[in-house]
Design a protein around this motif. Structure first.
Motif, mmCIF file in Angstrom:
data_model
loop_
_atom_site.group_PDB
_atom_site.id
_atom_site.type_symbol
_atom_site.label_atom_id
_atom_site.label_comp_id
_atom_site.label_asym_id
_atom_site.label_seq_id
_atom_site.Cartn_x
_atom_site.Cartn_y
_atom_site.Cartn_z
ATOM 1 N N GLU A 1 -4.110 3.816 1.784
ATOM 2 C CA GLU A 1 -5.307 3.520 1.001
ATOM 3 C C GLU A 1 -5.558 2.019 0.972
ATOM 4 N N ASN B 1 -13.537 1.879 -9.500
ATOM 5 C CA ASN B 1 -12.099 2.034 -9.267
ATOM 6 C C ASN B 1 -11.337 1.203 -10.292
ATOM 7 N N PRO C 1 -8.670 7.372 -5.820
ATOM 8 C CA PRO C 1 -9.786 6.425 -5.850
ATOM 9 C C PRO C 1 -11.120 7.041 -5.458
ATOM 10 N N TYR D 1 -12.403 5.132 6.905
ATOM 11 C CA TYR D 1 -11.602 6.147 6.229
ATOM 12 C C TYR D 1 -10.999 7.076 7.271
ATOM 13 N N ASP E 1 -7.475 9.460 8.661
ATOM 14 C CA ASP E 1 -6.263 10.176 8.286
ATOM 15 C C ASP E 1 -5.950 11.204 9.364
ATOM 16 N N ALA F 1 0.792 7.106 3.757
ATOM 17 C CA ALA F 1 0.387 8.520 3.692
ATOM 18 C C ALA F 1 0.903 9.243 4.926
ATOM 19 N N GLY G 1 0.814 -1.211 0.000
ATOM 20 C CA GLY G 1 0.000 0.000 0.000
ATOM 21 C C GLY G 1 0.844 1.256 0.000
ATOM 22 N N TRP G 2 0.193 2.376 -0.276
ATOM 23 C CA TRP G 2 0.841 3.681 -0.215
ATOM 24 C C TRP G 2 0.814 4.196 1.224
ATOM 25 N N SER H 1 -6.244 2.879 -10.073
ATOM 26 C CA SER H 1 -6.711 3.358 -8.766
ATOM 27 C C SER H 1 -5.860 2.758 -7.652
ATOM 28 N N GLY I 1 -4.959 1.457 -3.721
ATOM 29 C CA GLY I 1 -5.691 0.673 -2.740
ATOM 30 C C GLY I 1 -5.810 -0.789 -3.112
ATOM 31 N N SER J 1 -9.312 4.517 3.578
ATOM 32 C CA SER J 1 -7.982 4.660 4.156
ATOM 33 C C SER J 1 -8.011 4.069 5.544
ATOM 34 N N SER K 1 -1.191 5.899 7.848
ATOM 35 C CA SER K 1 -2.425 5.634 7.106
ATOM 36 C C SER K 1 -2.063 5.154 5.705
#
Length: 744
Positions: A402, A555, A530, A427, A429, A386, A383-384, A559, A561, A407, A400
């Motif tokens: 995605e 998505n 996304p 979600y 953050d 954040a 995952g990315w 996208s 996630g 998230s 956090s």
């Protein structure tokens, strides 16, 4: 008679049950307060945050500083300020509050005197009230992004200045003030450029650079004064570079070391910034040498050191560990690719060693297999990363990432390669850890509600193993309680490449399964941004559904996630797999949900979604109408008029001169002969990511071909429509266009 009177009193005492909820309106949305990130006090008793109020009639947005007790729960009307959330400074705008280390003061940004400056508020911790205010900075180039040093002696801030004015503090500040006045007074507004990236997103850079300054926190003696001497601020990052780099939001690109003697910041020193994503981390001491002029000592910043020069891709968002041993940061590996995976890295300040923290990690992390749709425990977290936050004992990092249209907050133990845990399941953050390490604070949104602040107690988990959370702020409960909204529904289907692709559906309020509903088919932008269980003021799915529509979102490949491979699939294939996913997703929805009227569908999109709307326009005729906002029409001219060239160079695998076939292949203009569907074109004059000429070209083409079309042009907006009354016109025009072509 008494029985009748009793029933009447009972009914009157239950207004929430006697009043029917109404469909969500634009006016409802403008009444919502836009809650910022939580900032806990050093003693763990209070949480500061900003919240933006929108005045639709005045066409104005104003942030204010709010506070809530960290132990607060939902309390009834009439609660004292010490029990519930309340505005701290009602008669002054305020944003980005930051506590002093002793908790007796906090800094914030205010435009009270006509320009952005740093202010200091004295705080009574017992009463939860502000007892005094004074302005800290008074510089012509304005100030923002303030941050206290951990020792409480200094405050860091950013300002856009003229690099030719670099020098001793008094001289530099006076030079910048003089340049600002000269430009304001000049009748000649021409600009001269000698390099690329001369404009960015919605403004021309006009020779300015973002620099980091530091000023003594007590420069005004702690008293209410008209403003501290401008020369009290020192530039720590002089030179013809942006330091920190431009950011659209999220975590700061600079940080103080725990002892307050060093800062780490992000800056890009590549020769051609417009083609480079090579952001590096630099460190510089706060206090260094100086030069003597007359009887005065002018401090000068020491030479900065690049600590990530070995990585040609992006390194950003540094954050020192509380024990001072490490700097955590995010890094990418592929230069020029802004959507490469953001990895969590550690820099050892003693040895200089860098470690990919999540490499070969395993834990309670689950991903969906794109072939089977099954969720399974996985290795090599993909995952990315954040927002990141350190635990106070420096043994764990929270972040956090995605995950399937949402998230989540995760944690990883430093030095323990077997523990990677998902802490929340919504979600989330803007995460931060309370000073004692016992509470996790974060903001949370969903499709049906904008951000509010939540807290979770470490160790208290639900049956699924996630931290149990409690909503801390309730700024929007009153408005939302009167509104009828539908939940987000997810569905999976087989898309391009045989992969499982996720789609989402929102039903209209007061839904009747026996009826047929028209469809608003929303195509997300980015393309690596996304759709999912998240709130948006610009493309609000609930507001779109409120007019009696089913809203569908996909998505598609590209996208985030769903793993980096899924993201990379869009590179060089803009009109390929994503278009196939969109059409197959809509096919699936039409076959699965009998309440969808497939003869009354409209496709809408912005940015990449605008590009795809233009692509759809030339490659199918299944829609009754199209809405194209800030979309690419001519890939070659879009390359020549954009500012962040690295994006186009990567996505189209070169320039129009080195790889013209790619630009030609994926340019929507080449299918203009097929344009038939009625199209609304929207564009802003100040959009420098996708120049307004792209919208004009599309509209001109539609008009000359006799295709029913209309253009909504904003001379005062950029890539996004942000001004309240402009936003009102946007929704009215978009919804009116869709109604015109889809309503019976």
């Amino acid at each position: 008679m008494r029985r009748l009177a009793f029933l009447l009193i009972l009914l009157l005492s239950l207004p929430a049950f006697s009043q029917a909820k109404h469909p969500f309106t634009f006016e409802d949305m403008m009444k919502l307060k836009r809650v910022g990130e939580p900032v806990p006090s050093p003693d763990g008793k209070w949480v500061l945050f900003s919240a933006v109020d929108v005045d639709l009639a005045a066409n104005k947005k104003t942030p204010h500083i709010w506070i809530v007790p960290l132990a607060a729960t939902s309390v009834g009307a009439g609660a004292s300020p010490a029990q519930s959330e309340h505005i701290l400074i009602a008669d002054q705008d305020g944003d980005r509050p930051r506590w002093a280390p002793d908790g007796k003061r906090f800094a914030f940004i205010s435009n009270k005197d006509g320009g952005s400056q740093i202010w200091i508020a004295d705080f009574d911790g017992a009463a939860g009230a502000v007892t005094g205010l004074h302005k800290l900075t008074s510089i012509a180039t304005e100030a923002g992004g303030e941050l206290w040093s951990p020792d409480g002696k200094n405050i860091l801030f950013t300002s856009d200045v003229y690099p030719e004015c670099d020098g001793a503090p008094d001289i530099e500040v006076a030079c910048n003030a003089r340049r600002v006045k000269e430009i304001e007074d000049s009748k000649v507004k021409a600009l001269i450029f000698d390099r690329l990236l001369y404009r960015h997103w919605n403004a021309y850079k006009a020779g300015k650079r973002s620099h980091i300054f530091v000023i003594p926190a007590d420069a005004c003696g702690g008293t209410a004064a008209p403003g501290c001497p401008a020369g009290a601020a020192r530039d720590l990052t002089p030179g013809d570079y942006d330091a920190p780099v431009f950011s659209l939001g999220g975590q700061d690109n600079y940080a103080f070391s725990p002892d307050g003697q060093e800062i780490c910041y992000t800056s890009n020193h590549d020769k051609v910034e417009a083609t480079s994503t090579n952001n590096d981390l630099w460190i510089v001491p706060v206090n260094g040498g100086g030069v003597i002029s007359g009887n005065r000592l002018f401090p000068l910043p020491p030479q900065a050191k690049n600590i990530t020069a070995d990585n040609p891709a992006s390194d950003s968002t540094p954050l020192y560990s509380p024990d001072g041993k490490y700097i955590a940061y995010r890094a990418q590996q592929r230069p020029g690719y802004e959507s490469d995976r953001f990895r969590l890295m550690l820099y050892d300040r003693k040895t200089g060693e860098k470690t990919d923290v999540l490499k070969d990690q395993r834990g309670r992390v689950f991903q969906t297999d794109t072939k089977t749709g099954e969720r399974k425990d996985v290795t090599n977290f993909d995952g990315w990363v954040a927002t990141i936050a350190w635990a106070p004992d420096s043994r764990k990092i929270y972040f956090s990432a995605e995950f399937y249209g949402a998230s989540m907050i995760h944690s990883v133990e430093i030095g323990n390669v077997d523990h990677l845990a998902r802490e929340t399941n919504n979600y989330d953050d803007d995460l931060v850890i309370s000073p004692d390490g016992k509470l996790l604070l974060f903001s949370r949104m969903s499709l049906r509600a904008p951000n509010e602040i939540y807290r979770a107690t470490m160790g208290e988990r639900d049956q699924n193993g996630f931290l149990q959370s409690t909503q801390l702020t309730h700024l929007n409960d009153a408005v939302l309680s009167q509104v009828a909204m539908s939940p987000l529904e997810s569905f999976w289907f087989e898309g391009a490449k045989g992969d499982k692709v996720e789609g989402f559906l929102v039903k209209p309020p007061n839904f009747d399964a026996s009826k047929k509903y028209p469809v608003k088919f929303i195509i997300h932008g980015g393309p690596e941004v996304p759709m999912g269980d998240l709130w948006s003021y610009r493309w609000n799915a609930e507001l779109f559904a409120a007019g009696g529509y089913v809203v569908i979102m996909i998505n598609f490949h590209g996208s985030p996630g769903y793993g980096q491979k899924f993201i990379d699939a869009i590179n060089g294939d803009w009109g390929g797999a994503p278009f196939e996913d969109l059409m197959k997703g809509l096919d699936y929805a039409e076959k699965t949900y009998p309440f969808i009227d497939k003869d009354r569908e409209c496709a809408l999109g912005a940015s990449y979604g605008g590009y795809m709307a233009n692509w759809v326009l030339g490659h199918t005729d299944r829609f009754k109408c199209i809405v194209s906002h800030d979309g690419m029409f001519n890939a070659e001219s879009a390359w020549g008029t954009t500012e962040e060239l690295w994006f186009n160079n990567w996505e189209f695998k070169g320039t129009p001169y080195t790889n013209p076939e790619m630009y030609e292949k994926w340019s929507p203009r080449n299918a203009a002969k097929n344009f038939k569907m009625p199209t609304l074109v929207i564009h802003g004059q100040l959009d420098y990511r996708l120049d307004v000429s792209e919208g004009f070209q599309l509209f001109t083409t539609l008009q000359t071909m006799g295709v029913p079309s209309k253009m909504l042009y904003f001379p005062d907006e950029g890539h996004w429509v942000l001004k309240p009354q402009n936003s009102q016109l946007w929704y009215k025009t978009v919804n009116g266009w869709v109604d015109q072509w889809t309503k019976k």
